[in-house]
Motif scaffolding. Structure first.
Motif, PDB file in Angstrom:
ATOM      1  N   ALA A  42       0.815  -1.223   0.000  1.00 36.69           N
ATOM      2  CA  ALA A  42       0.000   0.000   0.000  1.00 36.69           C
ATOM      3  C   ALA A  42       0.843   1.265   0.000  1.00 36.69           C
ATOM      4  O   ALA A  42       0.624   2.181   0.787  1.00 36.69           O
ATOM      5  N   GLY A  43       1.833   1.295  -0.889  1.00 33.35           N
ATOM      6  CA  GLY A  43       2.608   2.522  -1.065  1.00 33.35           C
ATOM      7  C   GLY A  43       1.744   3.598  -1.705  1.00 33.35           C
ATOM      8  O   GLY A  43       0.792   3.302  -2.432  1.00 33.35           O
ATOM      9  N   VAL A  44       2.072   4.847  -1.407  1.00 32.23           N
ATOM     10  CA  VAL A  44       1.288   5.965  -1.931  1.00 32.23           C
ATOM     11  C   VAL A  44       2.235   6.926  -2.644  1.00 32.23           C
ATOM     12  O   VAL A  44       3.271   7.308  -2.088  1.00 32.23           O
ATOM     13  N   GLY A  45       1.883   7.293  -3.863  1.00 30.51           N
ATOM     14  CA  GLY A  45       2.698   8.250  -4.610  1.00 30.51           C
ATOM     15  C   GLY A  45       2.807   9.565  -3.863  1.00 30.51           C
ATOM     16  O   GLY A  45       1.828  10.030  -3.268  1.00 30.51           O
ATOM     17  N   LYS A  46       3.995  10.189  -3.880  1.00 26.57           N
ATOM     18  CA  LYS A  46       4.161  11.433  -3.139  1.00 26.57           C
ATOM     19  C   LYS A  46       3.376  12.573  -3.764  1.00 26.57           C
ATOM     20  O   LYS A  46       2.950  13.485  -3.077  1.00 26.57           O
ATOM     21  N   ASP A  47       3.232  12.517  -5.081  1.00 23.20           N
ATOM     22  CA  ASP A  47       2.446  13.538  -5.779  1.00 23.20           C
ATOM     23  C   ASP A  47       1.422  12.834  -6.658  1.00 23.20           C
ATOM     24  O   ASP A  47       1.715  11.777  -7.211  1.00 23.20           O
ATOM     25  N   PRO A  48       0.245  13.418  -6.815  1.00 23.11           N
ATOM     26  CA  PRO A  48      -0.650  12.880  -7.838  1.00 23.11           C
ATOM     27  C   PRO A  48      -0.003  13.099  -9.209  1.00 23.11           C
ATOM     28  O   PRO A  48       0.874  13.956  -9.357  1.00 23.11           O
ATOM     29  N   ASP A  94       6.389   5.364   7.681  1.00 28.21           N
ATOM     30  CA  ASP A  94       5.217   4.615   8.143  1.00 28.21           C
ATOM     31  C   ASP A  94       4.307   4.205   6.992  1.00 28.21           C
ATOM     32  O   ASP A  94       3.241   3.638   7.214  1.00 28.21           O
ATOM     33  N   ILE A  95       4.709   4.499   5.771  1.00 28.85           N
ATOM     34  CA  ILE A  95       3.845   4.144   4.636  1.00 28.85           C
ATOM     35  C   ILE A  95       4.574   3.205   3.694  1.00 28.85           C
ATOM     36  O   ILE A  95       5.693   3.481   3.264  1.00 28.85           O
ATOM     37  N   GLY A  96       3.937   2.100   3.390  1.00 29.25           N
ATOM     38  CA  GLY A  96       4.362   1.285   2.266  1.00 29.25           C
ATOM     39  C   GLY A  96       5.459   0.283   2.506  1.00 29.25           C
ATOM     40  O   GLY A  96       5.213  -0.911   2.529  1.00 29.25           O
ATOM     41  N   ARG A  97       6.648   0.781   2.693  1.00 31.34           N
ATOM     42  CA  ARG A  97       7.817  -0.083   2.654  1.00 31.34           C
ATOM     43  C   ARG A  97       7.816  -1.119   3.776  1.00 31.34           C
ATOM     44  O   ARG A  97       7.586  -0.789   4.934  1.00 31.34           O
ATOM     45  N   THR A 136      -1.285   4.402  -6.173  1.00 27.86           N
ATOM     46  CA  THR A 136      -0.846   3.541  -5.063  1.00 27.86           C
ATOM     47  C   THR A 136      -0.099   2.356  -5.658  1.00 27.86           C
ATOM     48  O   THR A 136      -0.268   2.047  -6.848  1.00 27.86           O
ATOM     49  N   PHE A 137       0.710   1.705  -4.840  1.00 27.55           N
ATOM     50  CA  PHE A 137       1.502   0.606  -5.400  1.00 27.55           C
ATOM     51  C   PHE A 137       1.864  -0.429  -4.339  1.00 27.55           C
ATOM     52  O   PHE A 137       2.001  -0.121  -3.159  1.00 27.55           O
ATOM     53  N   ASP A 138       1.967  -1.657  -4.821  1.00 26.63           N
ATOM     54  CA  ASP A 138       2.406  -2.785  -4.001  1.00 26.63           C
ATOM     55  C   ASP A 138       3.498  -3.503  -4.768  1.00 26.63           C
ATOM     56  O   ASP A 138       3.438  -3.605  -5.988  1.00 26.63           O
ATOM     57  N   ALA A 139       4.474  -4.014  -4.026  1.00 28.98           N
ATOM     58  CA  ALA A 139       5.565  -4.711  -4.711  1.00 28.98           C
ATOM     59  C   ALA A 139       5.952  -5.955  -3.931  1.00 28.98           C
ATOM     60  O   ALA A 139       5.776  -6.039  -2.716  1.00 28.98           O
ATOM     61  N   MET A 162       6.181  -4.750  -9.255  1.00 25.88           N
ATOM     62  CA  MET A 162       5.312  -3.770  -8.632  1.00 25.88           C
ATOM     63  C   MET A 162       4.033  -3.621  -9.445  1.00 25.88           C
ATOM     64  O   MET A 162       4.084  -3.585 -10.678  1.00 25.88           O
ATOM     65  N   ASP A 163       2.904  -3.563  -8.751  1.00 25.81           N
ATOM     66  CA  ASP A 163       1.634  -3.223  -9.397  1.00 25.81           C
ATOM     67  C   ASP A 163       1.310  -1.778  -9.034  1.00 25.81           C
ATOM     68  O   ASP A 163       1.319  -1.423  -7.850  1.00 25.81           O
ATOM     69  N   VAL A 164       1.034  -0.978 -10.052  1.00 26.09           N
ATOM     70  CA  VAL A 164       0.696   0.433  -9.821  1.00 26.09           C
ATOM     71  C   VAL A 164      -0.794   0.601 -10.108  1.00 26.09           C
ATOM     72  O   VAL A 164      -1.279   0.178 -11.161  1.00 26.09           O
ATOM     73  N   ARG A 165      -1.490   1.197  -9.151  1.00 24.85           N
ATOM     74  CA  ARG A 165      -2.949   1.311  -9.289  1.00 24.85           C
ATOM     75  C   ARG A 165      -3.412   2.747  -9.126  1.00 24.85           C
ATOM     76  O   ARG A 165      -2.752   3.567  -8.482  1.00 24.85           O
ATOM     77  N   VAL A 166      -4.579   3.002  -9.708  1.00 29.25           N
ATOM     78  CA  VAL A 166      -5.325   4.224  -9.399  1.00 29.25           C
ATOM     79  C   VAL A 166      -6.670   3.739  -8.890  1.00 29.25           C
ATOM     80  O   VAL A 166      -7.426   3.128  -9.644  1.00 29.25           O
ATOM     81  N   GLY A 167      -6.916   3.938  -7.606  1.00 31.60           N
ATOM     82  CA  GLY A 167      -8.105   3.334  -7.008  1.00 31.60           C
ATOM     83  C   GLY A 167      -8.004   1.823  -7.132  1.00 31.60           C
ATOM     84  O   GLY A 167      -6.979   1.237  -6.780  1.00 31.60           O
ATOM     85  N   ASP A 168      -9.022   1.190  -7.683  1.00 29.97           N
ATOM     86  CA  ASP A 168      -8.989  -0.264  -7.850  1.00 29.97           C
ATOM     87  C   ASP A 168      -8.428  -0.683  -9.209  1.00 29.97           C
ATOM     88  O   ASP A 168      -8.239  -1.868  -9.469  1.00 29.97           O
ATOM     89  N   ASP A 169      -8.207   0.317 -10.076  1.00 24.22           N
ATOM     90  CA  ASP A 169      -7.757  -0.021 -11.430  1.00 24.22           C
ATOM     91  C   ASP A 169      -6.248  -0.222 -11.478  1.00 24.22           C
ATOM     92  O   ASP A 169      -5.487   0.605 -10.984  1.00 24.22           O
TER      93      ASP A 169
END
Lengths: 323, 152
Positions: A42-48, A94-97, A136-139, A162-169
């Motif tokens: 559940a990594g989160v991109g720093k910028d949209p 505290d996010i992702g890694r 968002t991303f998971d690896a 890594m899977d990169v997602r926008v919402g559920d897509d």
């Protein structure tokens, strides 16, 4: 030669030599255990996804594709990884890694594989990213290779997916491979030649390993001999035992090779024939004085010098002026 | 367009600016991509291009050739000889496969980037050309000719 031997404790408190090439199996087993473990959850991109970063990228690449500008702009698909990068300050702790990836890299660092280089990037683009998309991303650690020797050095390939997602897509997948390696060191000298150990002289080299200089003694006539031989050259008797040399000796003769150079040695250097106090002679190096200060009759004392992890040799330290 | 066709080569001067701008635009602050002194301390003769920049250049080589209608589906690259400042990389491409599907036509291109040291990058790019809406709704027509490539 780089000494990359390091002692580390594993989770069970056992101590092992990770860099010890004589037993890479243990390390490989531990590295393999990381396969399948998540490296980011559940990594989160720093910028949209945003127009300025797209424009900066296109400027850097010289990419003038109109698809990346204007009201209907998409991000260049090859920017996929960019939206997941931690930048100069990194991602929030505290996010992702997860700990798994850091642990894996630390394990490789401890094994001497301190350098890293990216080798492969395989991306599939499922859905275009557009300004405003929150990524968002998971690896997962997909694989850790066996020990490989490359031009850069010896190390291990680590592949993450890594899977990169926008919402559920799912927007895209990103497989990334790095080589964690111990640099080969361009200027490193080749190792000193190994002694040729056979059944006739194995006892001598076993003694050296234990820091004991053993002289063969004929049990028929009592004559000492060196180098080791299967039988006595005085009486022909095949039976023998050994005595340990006291270590006292003198330079009986020497030569100084200047040319041609041999890769493991830097000429000029002195090669000496040492007469041991017990009477036998052996070829060795005189240490503790420059090559041009070695003299016939010089008093020397035995010591054992380790040249690398696998090579210990008897050498003789000069004790003073020529007798 | 058919398998074996070659794309016109593209020469890319590897300037220090390109290496640094590419690294920063890709949010990659590894010192070996912008600090020559630290790069040398790590055994590299100079800074070198990061993999994300190579990825971007390979992608744009393909989309520049096929034009804005082309959509990148897949870019897979492997790096070899580093791109150091002062060098020139020449990208070449060879059509490997052409496929026609109900939704899209696709082309697979083998890309090689060579610099003065050797092969910097070898890769495969799959690019799609979204089919006209008429074909997607079922009105099959004669085989569609893929775009010849505006830039090529």
């Amino acid at each position: 030669m780089v000494n990359n031997k390091q002692e580390v404790s594993d989770d069970l408190g056992n101590v092992g030599n990770l860099g010890d090439t004589s037993n890479p199996g243990d390390l490989e087993k531990r590295l393999k255990a990381f396969e399948g473990r998540p490296s980011v959850v559940a990594g989160v991109g720093k910028d949209p996804v945003n127009a300025p970063m797209i424009r900066h990228w296109c400027e850097a690449m010289g990419d003038t594709n109109p698809a990346y500008a204007g009201p209907d702009a998409i991000a260049p698909p090859t920017m996929l990884q960019v939206w997941t990068m931690g930048g100069l300050s990194g991602h929030r702790a505290d996010i992702g890694r997860t700990e798994a990836y850091d642990e894996l890299l630390a394990l490789l660092d401890e094994a001497g594989c301190t350098s890293v280089v990216a080798t492969d990037c395989e991306q599939e683009y499922v859905r275009a990213l557009r300004p405003g998309d929150e990524v968002t991303f998971d690896a997962v650690i997909e694989s850790v290779s066996e020990r490989k020797t490359t031009k850069l050095g010896t190390g291990y390939f680590v592949t993450t997916r890594m899977d990169v997602r926008v919402g559920d897509d799912l927007a895209g997948t990103h497989r990334f491979r790095i080589l964690k390696y111990a640099p080969a060191g361009r200027r490193e000298k080749p190792p000193r030649p190994r002694p040729v150990v056979n059944r006739d002289n194995a006892g001598f080299w076993e003694g050296v390993r234990q820091h004991r200089l053993l002289i063969q003694r004929c049990t028929g006539c009592g004559t000492l001999r060196h180098p080791w031989l299967p039988g006595c050259t005085t009486c022909g008797c095949p039976d023998w035992d050994t005595i340990e040399a006291s270590g006292e000796g003198t330079v009986y003769s020497y030569v100084v090779p200047h040319h041609p150079p041999f890769p493991a040695f830097e000429p000029p250097y002195a090669v000496a024939l040492i007469e041991l106090a017990e009477g036998v002679r052996m070829i060795s190096n005189v240490v503790g004085v420059p090559y041009d200060k070695v003299r016939i009759g010089q008093s020397v004392l035995l010591e054992f010098q380790a040249y690398d992890d696998d090579l210990v040799l008897p050498v003789f330290r000069a004790r003073g002026e020529a007798a | 367009m058919k398998p074996g066709d070659e794309l016109p080569p593209l020469e890319i001067p590897i300037t220090r600016t390109l290496v640094v701008a590419g690294a920063i635009a890709s949010r990659d602050y590894q010192d070996v991509h912008h600090d020559a002194e630290l790069a040398r301390q790590k055994g590299s003769p100079d800074i070198f291009m990061n993999i994300l920049t190579t990825n971007g250049l390979v992608g744009s080589y393909i989309t520049d050739h096929f034009g804005p209608r082309a959509v990148l589906r897949k870019v897979a690259i492997r790096l070899g000889a580093p791109n150091y400042p002062g060098d020139t990389m020449v990208l070449t491409g060879t059509i490997e496969d052409v496929a026609e599907d109900v939704a899209d036509d696709t082309a697979t291109v083998r890309v090689i980037g060579t610099n003065s040291i050797g092969r910097h990058v070898t890769g495969t790019v799959t690019v799609a050309f979204p089919a006209p809406a008429a074909r997607r709704t079922g009105a099959r027509q004669a085989p569609v000719t893929l775009p010849a490539g505006e830039a090529g």
